[in-house]
Design a protein around this motif. Structure first.
Motif, PDB file in Angstrom:
ATOM      1  N   TYR A 190       0.843  -1.191   0.000  1.00 24.70           N
ATOM      2  CA  TYR A 190       0.000   0.000   0.000  1.00 24.70           C
ATOM      3  C   TYR A 190       0.883   1.247   0.000  1.00 24.70           C
ATOM      4  CZ  TYR A 190       0.943   0.706   5.018  1.00 24.70           C
ATOM      5  OH  TYR A 190       1.560   0.934   6.236  1.00 24.70           O
ATOM      6  N   LEU A 191       0.361   2.315  -0.552  1.00 28.35           N
ATOM      7  CA  LEU A 191       1.053   3.603  -0.541  1.00 28.35           C
ATOM      8  C   LEU A 191       0.465   4.429   0.597  1.00 28.35           C
ATOM      9  CD1 LEU A 191       1.285   4.279  -4.377  1.00 28.35           C
ATOM     10  CD2 LEU A 191       2.917   3.137  -2.865  1.00 28.35           C
ATOM     11  N   SER A 192       1.319   4.895   1.490  1.00 30.10           N
ATOM     12  CA  SER A 192       0.871   5.394   2.788  1.00 30.10           C
ATOM     13  C   SER A 192       0.411   6.846   2.775  1.00 30.10           C
ATOM     14  CB  SER A 192       1.995   5.229   3.819  1.00 30.10           C
ATOM     15  OG  SER A 192       3.212   5.741   3.315  1.00 30.10           O
ATOM     16  N   MET A 193      -0.489   7.123   3.729  1.00 38.33           N
ATOM     17  CA  MET A 193      -0.840   8.497   4.052  1.00 38.33           C
ATOM     18  C   MET A 193       0.377   9.168   4.686  1.00 38.33           C
ATOM     19  SD  MET A 193      -4.670   8.089   5.686  1.00 38.33           S
ATOM     20  CE  MET A 193      -4.129   6.931   6.965  1.00 38.33           C
ATOM     21  N   PRO A 194       0.445  10.495   4.699  1.00 40.00           N
ATOM     22  CA  PRO A 194       1.627  11.178   5.234  1.00 40.00           C
ATOM     23  C   PRO A 194       1.839  10.989   6.729  1.00 40.00           C
ATOM     24  CG  PRO A 194       0.297  12.670   3.892  1.00 40.00           C
ATOM     25  CD  PRO A 194      -0.514  11.432   4.088  1.00 40.00           C
ATOM     26  N   LEU A 240       3.937   9.625  -9.552  1.00 43.19           N
ATOM     27  CA  LEU A 240       2.539   9.553  -9.117  1.00 43.19           C
ATOM     28  C   LEU A 240       2.121  10.850  -8.432  1.00 43.19           C
ATOM     29  CD1 LEU A 240       2.321   5.928  -7.626  1.00 43.19           C
ATOM     30  CD2 LEU A 240       1.833   6.681  -9.964  1.00 43.19           C
ATOM     31  N   LYS A 241       0.910  11.289  -8.684  1.00 37.93           N
ATOM     32  CA  LYS A 241       0.369  12.495  -8.070  1.00 37.93           C
ATOM     33  C   LYS A 241      -0.290  12.158  -6.736  1.00 37.93           C
ATOM     34  CE  LYS A 241       1.437  14.809 -11.781  1.00 37.93           C
ATOM     35  NZ  LYS A 241       2.642  15.680 -11.791  1.00 37.93           N
ATOM     36  N   LEU A 242      -0.295  13.106  -5.818  1.00 38.64           N
ATOM     37  CA  LEU A 242      -0.916  12.904  -4.515  1.00 38.64           C
ATOM     38  C   LEU A 242      -2.424  13.149  -4.619  1.00 38.64           C
ATOM     39  CD1 LEU A 242       1.612  14.720  -2.138  1.00 38.64           C
ATOM     40  CD2 LEU A 242       1.624  12.337  -2.928  1.00 38.64           C
ATOM     41  N   ASP A 243      -3.206  12.286  -3.961  1.00 32.53           N
ATOM     42  CA  ASP A 243      -4.646  12.514  -3.920  1.00 32.53           C
ATOM     43  C   ASP A 243      -4.983  13.460  -2.766  1.00 32.53           C
ATOM     44  OD1 ASP A 243      -4.636  11.053  -1.543  1.00 32.53           O
ATOM     45  OD2 ASP A 243      -5.576   9.279  -2.399  1.00 32.53           O
ATOM     46  N   ARG A 244      -6.252  13.615  -2.464  1.00 28.00           N
ATOM     47  CA  ARG A 244      -6.653  14.608  -1.455  1.00 28.00           C
ATOM     48  C   ARG A 244      -6.240  14.222  -0.046  1.00 28.00           C
ATOM     49  NH1 ARG A 244     -13.137  13.889  -0.482  1.00 28.00           N
ATOM     50  NH2 ARG A 244     -13.301  11.665  -0.957  1.00 28.00           N
ATOM     51  N   TRP A 245      -5.848  12.951   0.156  1.00 29.40           N
ATOM     52  CA  TRP A 245      -5.341  12.527   1.467  1.00 29.40           C
ATOM     53  C   TRP A 245      -3.814  12.529   1.505  1.00 29.40           C
ATOM     54  CZ3 TRP A 245      -9.375   9.743  -0.944  1.00 29.40           C
ATOM     55  CH2 TRP A 245     -10.629   9.912  -0.351  1.00 29.40           C
ATOM     56  N   GLY A 246      -3.180  12.980   0.427  1.00 27.02           N
ATOM     57  CA  GLY A 246      -1.726  13.002   0.374  1.00 27.02           C
ATOM     58  C   GLY A 246      -1.105  11.667   0.026  1.00 27.02           C
ATOM     59  N   ILE A 247      -1.900  10.750  -0.544  1.00 21.34           N
ATOM     60  CA  ILE A 247      -1.416   9.424  -0.908  1.00 21.34           C
ATOM     61  C   ILE A 247      -1.051   9.401  -2.393  1.00 21.34           C
ATOM     62  CG2 ILE A 247      -1.993   6.969  -1.032  1.00 21.34           C
ATOM     63  CD1 ILE A 247      -4.153   7.519   1.113  1.00 21.34           C
ATOM     64  N   PRO A 248       0.158   8.934  -2.749  1.00 20.01           N
ATOM     65  CA  PRO A 248       0.489   8.795  -4.175  1.00 20.01           C
ATOM     66  C   PRO A 248      -0.515   7.858  -4.847  1.00 20.01           C
ATOM     67  CG  PRO A 248       2.442   8.514  -2.805  1.00 20.01           C
ATOM     68  CD  PRO A 248       1.258   8.501  -1.875  1.00 20.01           C
ATOM     69  N   SER A 249      -1.045   8.264  -5.999  1.00 14.59           N
ATOM     70  CA  SER A 249      -2.136   7.511  -6.614  1.00 14.59           C
ATOM     71  C   SER A 249      -1.924   7.326  -8.104  1.00 14.59           C
ATOM     72  CB  SER A 249      -3.472   8.231  -6.371  1.00 14.59           C
ATOM     73  OG  SER A 249      -3.738   8.311  -4.982  1.00 14.59           O
ATOM     74  N   ILE A 250      -2.404   6.176  -8.587  1.00 11.99           N
ATOM     75  CA  ILE A 250      -2.311   5.843 -10.005  1.00 11.99           C
ATOM     76  C   ILE A 250      -3.258   6.728 -10.813  1.00 11.99           C
ATOM     77  CG2 ILE A 250      -2.743   4.027 -11.706  1.00 11.99           C
ATOM     78  CD1 ILE A 250      -0.291   3.454 -10.060  1.00 11.99           C
ATOM     79  N   ASP A 251      -2.755   7.284 -11.894  1.00 13.75           N
ATOM     80  CA  ASP A 251      -3.574   8.067 -12.811  1.00 13.75           C
ATOM     81  C   ASP A 251      -4.460   7.101 -13.599  1.00 13.75           C
ATOM     82  OD1 ASP A 251      -4.677   9.600 -14.829  1.00 13.75           O
ATOM     83  OD2 ASP A 251      -2.781  10.550 -15.406  1.00 13.75           O
ATOM     84  N   PRO A 252      -5.797   7.252 -13.529  1.00 16.16           N
ATOM     85  CA  PRO A 252      -6.675   6.346 -14.271  1.00 16.16           C
ATOM     86  C   PRO A 252      -6.358   6.282 -15.764  1.00 16.16           C
ATOM     87  CG  PRO A 252      -7.962   7.672 -12.737  1.00 16.16           C
ATOM     88  CD  PRO A 252      -6.568   8.230 -12.725  1.00 16.16           C
ATOM     89  N   ALA A 253      -5.812   7.354 -16.302  1.00 22.05           N
ATOM     90  CA  ALA A 253      -5.498   7.377 -17.732  1.00 22.05           C
ATOM     91  C   ALA A 253      -4.376   6.408 -18.099  1.00 22.05           C
ATOM     92  CB  ALA A 253      -5.115   8.792 -18.166  1.00 22.05           C
ATOM     93  N   THR A 254      -3.609   5.951 -17.103  1.00 22.08           N
ATOM     94  CA  THR A 254      -2.491   5.038 -17.378  1.00 22.08           C
ATOM     95  C   THR A 254      -2.829   3.576 -17.097  1.00 22.08           C
ATOM     96  OG1 THR A 254      -1.519   5.085 -15.133  1.00 22.08           O
ATOM     97  CG2 THR A 254      -0.942   6.892 -16.634  1.00 22.08           C
ATOM     98  N   VAL A 255      -4.008   3.324 -16.541  1.00 23.72           N
ATOM     99  CA  VAL A 255      -4.326   1.972 -16.075  1.00 23.72           C
ATOM    100  C   VAL A 255      -4.389   0.974 -17.232  1.00 23.72           C
ATOM    101  CG1 VAL A 255      -6.128   0.560 -15.010  1.00 23.72           C
ATOM    102  CG2 VAL A 255      -5.445   2.705 -13.957  1.00 23.72           C
ATOM    103  N   HIS A 256      -4.907   1.398 -18.379  1.00 23.18           N
ATOM    104  CA  HIS A 256      -5.040   0.483 -19.516  1.00 23.18           C
ATOM    105  C   HIS A 256      -3.693  -0.051 -19.971  1.00 23.18           C
ATOM    106  CE1 HIS A 256      -3.824   4.140 -21.610  1.00 23.18           C
ATOM    107  NE2 HIS A 256      -3.505   3.377 -22.638  1.00 23.18           N
TER     108      HIS A 256
END
Length: 245
Positions: A54-58, A112-128
């Motif tokens: 898992y990618l952690s919260m800050p 990876l960009k941080l989401d609103r909780w500060g967690i690095p997140s996969i860009d949906p545009a790259t999932v395919h």
């Protein structure tokens, strides 16, 4: 019964949120470092070729940045959570599901960009363009759909009277539902009996391990999966004394 279990879980989450908010960030980082050092020499980690982290919260949970970097540097295939809308329109299926998707490299991870909780997140545009455990074209019994080790977050953990590790999540059921679907893929009809089982280990700050003597315990229902072990912020790795899952 279901309502009382849900209420007990929510009460414990509220208690743990308050408790963890008081843990200094220096302590979180020090404990995370001890967990990293212990895992580096831990045989299930060393032997795992395909690992979910898992990618952690800050703050307020074990930090996994060093683990992700080490695993990638060691040549392991590292899969991280990806949340998406469910394609299945049934009353028994959650509106959002979790899959595990492959990080391609250190550079990919760092991008990876941080989401609103500060967690690095996969860009949906790259999932395919990524390998996925449950959602890709190779999900039916293929080696491409398997994991060797999953390192899991949690709000609280404890050991029941049989020595099983119980985990309290954040209440969305993402991991339990992922594992239910994963194991359905790996059943005998999928021809996967010869594959080693997926090993599940929780990563926990010492403050997240509940003590039986305190009267606190993790409420668990029939759909809550126990773990193979727990890696603590003290550096100790405690194996479950009974089977998980």
């Amino acid at each position: 019964m279901a309502a009382s279990l849900t209420a007990a879980k929510q009460q414990l989450r509220s208690l743990m949120k308050q408790r963890l908010s008081g843990v200094p960030q220096d302590s979180v980082l020090a404990q995370s470092r001890k967990i990293f050092e212990s895992l580096k020499d831990f045989a299930p980690y060393q032997d795992a070729a395909r690992i979910s982290i898992y990618l952690s919260m800050p703050a307020a949970e074990v930090q996994t940045d060093a683990l992700v970097r080490h695993a990638l540097d060691a040549g392991k295939q590292v899969f991280v959570p990806y949340l998406h809308r469910s394609p299945l329109e049934t009353s028994s299926t959650p509106a959002r599901l979790m899959d595990m998707v492959l990080l391609k490299s250190i550079q990919d991870y760092e991008g990876l960009k941080l989401d609103r909780w500060g967690i690095p997140s996969i860009d949906p545009a790259t999932v395919h363009d990524r390998q996925r455990i449950l959602g890709g074209p190779d999900v039916h019994g293929s080696d491409m759909s398997t994991l060797d080790l999953m390192l899991m977050p949690g709000v609280a953990f404890d050991f029941d009277e049989t020595g099983s590790v119980r985990r309290l999540g954040h209440g969305k059921g993402f991991y339990d539902y992922f594992l239910t679907r994963y194991l359905a893929r790996m059943d005998p009809s999928g021809g996967s009996l010869d594959r080693p089982p997926l090993r599940l280990y929780g990563l926990a700050l010492t403050e997240q391990l509940l003590s039986a003597s305190s009267g606190e315990l993790v409420p668990a229902g029939s759909h809550d999966r126990s773990l193979h072990g727990l890696v603590l912020g003290s550096g100790e790795i405690i194996e479950a004394s009974s089977g998980s899952m």
